[in-house]
Design a protein around this motif. Structure first.
Motif, PDB file in Angstrom:
ATOM      1  N   GLU A 129       0.859  -1.188   0.000  1.00 22.88           N
ATOM      2  CA  GLU A 129       0.000   0.000   0.000  1.00 22.88           C
ATOM      3  C   GLU A 129       0.888   1.227   0.000  1.00 22.88           C
ATOM      4  O   GLU A 129       1.748   1.379   0.852  1.00 22.88           O
ATOM      5  N   LYS A 130       0.660   2.066  -0.940  1.00 23.54           N
ATOM      6  CA  LYS A 130       1.487   3.262  -0.998  1.00 23.54           C
ATOM      7  C   LYS A 130       0.771   4.396  -0.291  1.00 23.54           C
ATOM      8  O   LYS A 130      -0.403   4.640  -0.518  1.00 23.54           O
ATOM      9  N   ALA A 131       1.506   5.051   0.566  1.00 25.97           N
ATOM     10  CA  ALA A 131       0.950   6.228   1.221  1.00 25.97           C
ATOM     11  C   ALA A 131       1.884   7.391   0.930  1.00 25.97           C
ATOM     12  O   ALA A 131       3.094   7.269   1.088  1.00 25.97           O
ATOM     13  N   VAL A 132       1.328   8.466   0.477  1.00 24.33           N
ATOM     14  CA  VAL A 132       2.161   9.622   0.142  1.00 24.33           C
ATOM     15  C   VAL A 132       1.945  10.678   1.215  1.00 24.33           C
ATOM     16  O   VAL A 132       0.820  11.075   1.499  1.00 24.33           O
ATOM     17  N   ILE A 133       3.051  11.079   1.805  1.00 27.43           N
ATOM     18  CA  ILE A 133       2.974  12.161   2.781  1.00 27.43           C
ATOM     19  C   ILE A 133       3.403  13.435   2.089  1.00 27.43           C
ATOM     20  O   ILE A 133       4.457  13.477   1.462  1.00 27.43           O
ATOM     21  N   THR A 134       2.578  14.434   2.160  1.00 27.34           N
ATOM     22  CA  THR A 134       2.986  15.715   1.589  1.00 27.34           C
ATOM     23  C   THR A 134       3.076  16.738   2.717  1.00 27.34           C
ATOM     24  O   THR A 134       2.207  16.823   3.570  1.00 27.34           O
ATOM     25  N   VAL A 135       4.147  17.474   2.670  1.00 26.73           N
ATOM     26  CA  VAL A 135       4.379  18.480   3.694  1.00 26.73           C
ATOM     27  C   VAL A 135       4.787  19.770   3.005  1.00 26.73           C
ATOM     28  O   VAL A 135       5.636  19.746   2.112  1.00 26.73           O
TER      29      VAL A 135
END
Lengths: 277, 480
Positions: A129-135
């Motif tokens: 499962e890919k989770a993208v964190i954007t900051v």
């Protein structure tokens, strides 16, 4: 450092190599006054600069009634227009530490992305499962300022007192450390919620003054030697530099109440410190 | 009670008060008199609250008088010591020759430098700069220097170094240096906290040191801890030191006598910089007089790069008013920008490195970070602003350019930006133990019985053999 004594204070911390241009200084002198009025701060500190690749963030800190808890950080790109930084929460710190790497870009809307792959399921068919964190860089800035304040903000012992109501306030009768006292790291304290107090032995606490000794001393920092204490400016001013956050400079003129700190650096922690001592 | 009795009891009480204490030889009557006198003299607020303190003050005051024969020794403080040393900087030479002043002096104009650096937001503060200026003057007067420049400052944990860069008159002064160099190298080896295993492709012979006045040793460096303290000349750098220094990631202590590699390895940040007015057409390039020792041929060679670079900056949309061309000078070329790992540093032939005037736009990106940041010192009065260049690779290295004036300086920890965290090199594998063969394998010593049994067995064998031999001989005799 207090915005009221900016000129004088900047000169004393100039030994680290960074000063403000006359234009920036004068701009700050007028904009910080307005800032104090508009946000109803009891005092405003010029906190420092974070050098990005394409731009520089100027950081100011407003303090309210309680010097330790009522803090608000603001940033500006041109020393005139100030924007409030969001308070750093634990989840935000975690996100930022995962997603960001390298230098600041100098653009508050710059987005850092970080992909995380969670493995789920068992056996031969794990499901990725890919989770993208954007900051955004603004968040990162808020976290960096928060961390620097939490780890290396310095005050001389006795400069701030805890009132019976529990408020931390400037000690108006603080006369400064003596020269001999200023040579010892024990007399410089972290302006943050104390972490090591409970570990102290009763013997150490014997001659403590509860109004003054409610903060952690720099001498207990780990690793030992993460501070460089020098006397500069014809050896009259005690200057402390943090080796953990390169760029943090603290000054105190012995026998006077003048003290302050400034951070001018790239906003990254010196993770190599244990190897460098 | 009549008056007489009252007087008598009062007198009795007075005499009680006048009785001296057995411990301190004081009496209460005198003490109260003194206390009330003090109270009348000082008239403090809320006297009743502080009367105890005043009482003990009075007692202490009596003690102090008795100790007055002891006097405090005046303490010499550190700042007084330094002030004494710095006093020499401010002494005016008695007989100033006016003719001498007209001669071109190697003394750099630090005030000007300080002014421009202040515009650029870099510097050590005006007072400190002035002191350094005077200290440099002292250096120039004491040493035969052709050219001198404030190189910068390296922060240490206990003290800082102020570094001056100079060209010394007469290049053959390094006669006594080889021995020193050897020592230094030993030091280097010993004190490296993190030496990498020697790379295999490297030739084992030590790359010869460049002669003073060329390459990495083009300049001589002097350091001092505080302006006013004596300047110490740094030994010239050998290639081994440069490679070693690259691997070191440690703070400077600020003590020259601590055995640590001399900071020359960090001098690779040095860059030279030249600039031309925008209006000047590209045809009339002239080497800036400050460019020392740059052959004209290389200058010509650089022309295309230069033009390219100018355009590059224009494309960035900055500095439309000044063409800034900042080039890593020969120091950084020869020592490599450190990312060119395969390049042998300090190769004797200067052709190996990138040519002299490679524009900084061609510097390699490291860790997704462009190596330089460019900015204007002022956004409001940009007509007269100074162009400022900040190195991202060496935090603390700055260069400015304004019109024909330019300079660069380094103020920092002497540490290069290394991207991610530092990982110490893996330790070399432990050496193999000895092979386990029967000759060196331990065995139990034989007991006495076993030895005797063996001895008997041997004797039996011997006897059998002798018998055999005897019979053989007999047979042979018989044959004969």
């Amino acid at each position: 450092m207090d915005s009221n004594s900016l000129y004088y204070s900047l000169e004393l911390v100039a030994g680290s190599g960074h000063i403000l241009t006359p234009e920036q200084r004068t701009a700050l002198e007028s904009s910080l006054v307005l800032l104090k009025k508009n946000y109803k701060f009891s005092r405003v500190l010029f906190w420092g600069k974070i050098l990005g690749i394409n731009g520089v963030y100027f950081i100011a800190q407003g303090r309210g009634e309680d010097e330790m808890k009522d803090k608000k950080n603001l940033y500006s790109l041109n020393c005139m227009d100030w924007f409030l930084l969001p308070p750093a929460s634990d989840s935000m710190i975690e996100e930022v530490s995962k997603a960001t790497k390298g230098r600041f870009m100098g653009d508050p809307s710059f987005v850092y992305e970080h992909q995380e792959i969670h493995r789920q399921g068992e056996g031969n068919e794990p499901v990725n499962e890919k989770a993208v964190i954007t900051v955004t860089e603004e968040k990162r800035l808020a976290v960096a300022v928060h961390q620097i304040d939490a780890e290396v903000s310095v005050v001389p012992r006795g400069a701030f007192i805890k009132s019976p109501r529990g408020l931390v306030q400037l000690n108006r009768s603080f006369g400064g450390l003596s020269e001999a006292e200023a040579r010892k790291l024990d007399n410089f304290l972290h302006l943050r919620q104390s972490k090591n107090m409970k570990k102290k032995s009763i013997l150490d606490m014997g001659d403590w003054n509860p109004a003054m000794d409610y903060l952690d001393a720099l001498s207990d920092d780990i690793p030992k030697g993460s501070w460089s204490l020098q006397f500069e400016f014809a050896r009259k001013v005690c200057v402390l530099r943090s080796l953990l956050w390169l760029g943090l400079t603290f000054y105190h003129v012995p026998m006077t109440p003048q003290h302050g700190y400034i951070y001018i650096g790239d906003g990254t922690k010196n993770l190599d410190l244990p190897f460098m001592l | 009670m009549d008056g007489k009795e009252r007087v008598q009891s009062a007198a009795a009480f007075k005499s009680y008060m006048l009785k001296n204490s057995t411990k301190s030889n004081l009496n209460l009557y005198d003490h109260l008199t003194r206390l009330l006198m003090k109270l009348m003299d000082e008239q403090p607020h809320n006297a009743v609250d502080v009367i105890e303190d005043m009482s003990s003050d009075v007692k202490r005051g009596l003690l102090e008088e008795m100790q007055s024969t002891l006097q405090d020794l005046p303490e010499t403080t550190a700042d007084a010591e330094l002030a004494e040393q710095q006093r020499l900087l401010f002494t005016r030479p008695k007989d100033v020759d006016h003719e001498e002043e007209l001669v071109e002096t190697p003394l750099p104009n630090v005030s000007e430098l300080s002014f421009y650096l202040e515009q650029a937001g870099v510097g050590l503060g005006r007072d400190e700069m002035q002191r350094i200026f005077l200290a440099l003057k002292q250096l120039v007067e004491s040493q035969p220097l052709l050219h001198c420049r404030l190189w910068g400052k390296i922060l240490g944990t206990e003290n800082s170094y102020i570094v001056a860069e100079a060209v010394v008159e007469g290049d053959d002064h390094s006669v006594n240096e080889p021995a020193e160099e050897e020592e230094r190298e030993v030091d280097t080896q010993e004190n490296e906290i993190d030496q990498l295993p020697q790379s295999t492709y490297k030739p084992p012979s030590v790359v010869p040191k460049e002669a003073t006045g060329t390459g990495a040793n083009k300049f001589v460096y002097y350091v001092c801890n505080e302006p006013g303290l004596p300047w110490v000349k740094l030994p010239s750098v050998s290639p081994a030191q440069v490679t070693a220094a690259r691997q070191i990631r440690k703070f400077f202590t600020g003590k020259l006598d601590t055995p640590i590699v001399s900071p020359q390895g960090f001098y690779q940040v040095l860059e030279e910089e030249g600039d031309e007015e925008d209006e000047v057409s590209q045809s009339n390039y002239e080497p800036n007089p400050d460019f020392e020792g740059i052959p004209a041929a290389e200058m010509a060679e650089s022309l295309s790069n230069w033009v390219h670079h100018v355009q590059h900056i224009l494309l960035q949309g900055r500095c439309t008013w000044v063409n800034l061309a900042v080039k890593p000078g020969d120091e950084s070329n020869e020592e490599g920008e450190a990312d060119e790992k395969e390049e042998e540093p300090d190769e004797p032939e200067p052709e190996v490195g990138p040519p002299m005037f490679t524009p900084i736009s061609q510097d390699a990106e490291m860790f997704n970070t462009p190596p330089w940041s460019l900015s204007l010192s002022s956004t409001l009065t940009s007509q007269h602003a100074v162009a400022v260049l900040r190195s991202n690779l060496w935090p603390g290295a700055y260069a400015y350019a304004c019109g024909k004036k330019f300079d660069n300086i380094y103020i920092g920890w002497g540490l290069k930006y290394t991207g991610g965290g530092y990982t110490p090199p893996v330790l070399p594998l432990p050496q193999k133990e000895y092979p386990s063969v029967p000759e060196i394998t331990e065995a139990l010593d034989p007991s006495l019985e076993e030895e005797q049994a063996l001895k008997e067995a041997l004797e039996e064998q011997q006897a059998v053999r002798e018998e055999m031999e005897a019979t053989d001989e007999e047979e042979e005799e018989e044959d004969d």
